[in-house]
Design an enzyme around this catalytic site. Sequence first.
Site, PDB file in Angstrom:
ATOM      1  N   ASP A  87       1.027  -1.259   0.108  1.00  0.00           N
ATOM      2  CA  ASP A  87       0.025   0.065   0.045  1.00  0.00           C
ATOM      3  C   ASP A  87       0.883   1.298  -0.067  1.00  0.00           C
ATOM      4  O   ASP A  87       2.028   1.284   0.461  1.00  0.00           O
ATOM      5  CB  ASP A  87      -0.997   0.067   1.150  1.00  0.00           C
ATOM      6  CG  ASP A  87      -0.177   0.029   2.627  1.00  0.00           C
ATOM      7  OD1 ASP A  87       0.905  -0.637   2.670  1.00  0.00           O
ATOM      8  OD2 ASP A  87      -0.812   0.876   3.608  1.00  0.00           O
ATOM      9  N   GLU A 157       0.026  -1.115   5.903  1.00  0.00           N
ATOM     10  CA  GLU A 157       1.094  -0.305   6.840  1.00  0.00           C
ATOM     11  C   GLU A 157       1.087   1.210   6.651  1.00  0.00           C
ATOM     12  O   GLU A 157       1.098   1.754   7.876  1.00  0.00           O
ATOM     13  CB  GLU A 157       2.628  -0.642   6.051  1.00  0.00           C
ATOM     14  CG  GLU A 157       3.791  -0.463   7.057  1.00  0.00           C
ATOM     15  CD  GLU A 157       4.153   1.209   7.068  1.00  0.00           C
ATOM     16  OE1 GLU A 157       4.835   1.499   8.304  1.00  0.00           O
ATOM     17  OE2 GLU A 157       3.718   1.841   6.272  1.00  0.00           O
ATOM     18  N   ARG A 332       5.103  11.193  17.392  1.00  0.00           N
ATOM     19  CA  ARG A 332       6.214  10.195  17.463  1.00  0.00           C
ATOM     20  C   ARG A 332       6.692   9.781  18.608  1.00  0.00           C
ATOM     21  O   ARG A 332       7.003  10.772  19.424  1.00  0.00           O
ATOM     22  CB  ARG A 332       7.297  10.540  16.401  1.00  0.00           C
ATOM     23  CG  ARG A 332       6.732  11.125  15.045  1.00  0.00           C
ATOM     24  CD  ARG A 332       6.803   9.821  14.200  1.00  0.00           C
ATOM     25  NE  ARG A 332       6.261  10.284  12.787  1.00  0.00           N
ATOM     26  CZ  ARG A 332       5.978   9.327  11.809  1.00  0.00           C
ATOM     27  NH1 ARG A 332       6.151   7.996  11.909  1.00  0.00           N
ATOM     28  NH2 ARG A 332       5.274   9.846  10.852  1.00  0.00           N
TER      29      ARG A 332
HETATM   30  N1  BES Z   1       8.671   3.651   5.300  1.00  0.00           N
HETATM   31  C1  BES Z   1       7.812   4.303   6.200  1.00  0.00           C
HETATM   32  C2  BES Z   1       8.743   4.235   7.585  1.00  0.00           C
HETATM   33  C3  BES Z   1       9.992   4.996   7.494  1.00  0.00           C
HETATM   34  C4  BES Z   1      10.026   6.058   6.812  1.00  0.00           C
HETATM   35  C5  BES Z   1      10.926   4.642   8.467  1.00  0.00           C
HETATM   36  C6  BES Z   1      11.187   7.039   7.026  1.00  0.00           C
HETATM   37  C7  BES Z   1      12.134   5.286   8.562  1.00  0.00           C
HETATM   38  C8  BES Z   1      12.258   6.606   7.720  1.00  0.00           C
HETATM   39  C9  BES Z   1       6.619   3.755   6.553  1.00  0.00           C
HETATM   40  O1  BES Z   1       6.034   3.349   5.221  1.00  0.00           O
HETATM   41  C10 BES Z   1       5.576   4.771   6.937  1.00  0.00           C
HETATM   42  O2  BES Z   1       5.589   5.870   6.529  1.00  0.00           O
HETATM   43  N2  BES Z   1       4.955   4.418   8.128  1.00  0.00           N
HETATM   44  C11 BES Z   1       4.024   5.421   9.006  1.00  0.00           C
HETATM   45  C12 BES Z   1       3.405   4.635   9.860  1.00  0.00           C
HETATM   46  C13 BES Z   1       2.381   5.089  10.484  1.00  0.00           C
HETATM   47  C14 BES Z   1       1.304   5.187   9.629  1.00  0.00           C
HETATM   48  C15 BES Z   1       1.956   4.420  11.836  1.00  0.00           C
HETATM   49  C16 BES Z   1       4.810   6.640   9.460  1.00  0.00           C
HETATM   50  O3  BES Z   1       5.953   6.432   9.655  1.00  0.00           O
HETATM   51  O4  BES Z   1       4.412   7.600   9.384  1.00  0.00           O
HETATM   52 ZN    ZN Z   2       6.874   2.372   4.085  1.00  0.00          ZN
END
Ligand code: BES
Ligand code: ZN
Length: 462
Positions: A87, A157, A332
């Site tokens: 996704d 995700e 965060r």
């Molecule tokens: N790939 C990202 C996570 C990420 C981004 C890790 C940059 C390290 C550096 C992931 O797909 C993502 O965006 N996750 C969301 C999770 C949330 C919806 C719980 C995020 O980090 O906003």
């Molecule tokens: Zn991601």
Amino acid sequence: MAVNDFIQENKDRFLNELLDLLRIPSVSADPKFKDDVFAAANFVKESMEKAGADTVEICETAGYPIVYGEKIIDPSLPTVLVYGHYDVQPADPYELWDSPPFEPVIKKTAIHPEGAIFARGSADDKGQFYMYVKAFEAMMAAGDLPCNVKFMIEGEEEVGSDNLEKFVIENKEKLQADVILISDTHMISMQDPSITVGLRGMAYMEVEVTGSNRDLHSGTYGGAVANPINVLCEMIASMKDENDHITIPGFYDKVQELTAAQRERLNQAPFDLKEYQDKLDIDDVHGEKGYTTIERVGIRPTLDVNGIWGGYIGEGAKTVLPSKAHAKISMRLVPDQDWHEISELFENYFKSIAPKSVKVKVKPHHGGAPAVVSDSSVGYKAAEAAMEETFGKKPIPTREGGSIPIVALFQKELGSDPILFGFGLDTDALHSPNEHYGVKNYFIGIETIAAFFRHFKELSNQ
Ligand code: BES
Ligand code: ZN
């Protein structure tokens, strides 16, 4: 044929197949794209089958399905579990894209002189998880698959992985592996490869502030009746003090403070503040007093408004006191903050600071736990050796600010520290217009993954 030769000979096809996947607008947040999200799951299933997986299933959940595939060549060999997500984030605002988000194009940039693929999901995470499908195909075609492999690619995700916990708990046996690999993070740069060892958690909230029971004339009532947008702005502003410290009582109670030595080590990673600012076109950074940029992102929690709306935003001017104002707010989190607890603290505090002139509603959206993973496991050592082989340099362990809720879940339920084996760059514009992923990153990723399988088998036997 050797694995790397197969990769070289099939480069164009490997790239074109990824472009096909990127053409599917699998936006999990917006129900309008429901059929496309399912179509992406099917694409993933078919590509695993073509690559040589024996069993591939689309596992239904209460939301979008999880695609599971495996190739067990010999139960006595080590098993690698790969997690990724098909996704993507919404592509809005579309008008800020230089080319349509779901019509991938390859363009050269200063950071990617050999070209980058511009499309939503190119780096996050289609381009990254698809490297495993291709590395697997190459190893199979070369008759050189050193470990068993299991794939678990989910479709929720970007909206918090709500249905994943149940799946993991119910399928512990099936998911059993000696190492878990996730490529959904960044490296410092192509010159400074790195492996992520820490991710932040998340608590996502939506708030609604209501003033009068209808929109009012801002002249007749302005100054006498609460304007919910003004009130919401004041409430949000009061949630941080002058040092950018979050004021919610109890918010920092469980935050792990690092030792001076740990902080020093973290700050040794290559980082140029001027370059960082220049790339973002900002004259200064902004964050919690007493911490460096690396620390602000890697080891400190945040509170950010992701969207705020209400009132009149159409053409021209309208004089109105709106009845309602809304905001989406994310926090965060860092170890050992618990997202359920933080959501509750937020809700109680937000309600407590609301003046009597308004009514407020707080709706927790989703969340996920922060995670720190080991940099001394066999898996980490194999990842380190693989990167050293392909990049010619030992990777640096880093802590990143993003969140991947499954990491802590894997630690808790499967008792294993995933390897955060990302090949993207922080300039790839994740979640922004013009997201892209370097063509070189894609291919070096495929080669590094194949190298990982070799090293992991060798190191597991020692
Ligand atoms: N790939 C990202 C996570 C990420 C981004 C890790 C940059 C390290 C550096 C992931 O797909 C993502 O965006 N996750 C969301 C999770 C949330 C919806 C719980 C995020 O980090 O906003
Ligand atoms: Zn991601």
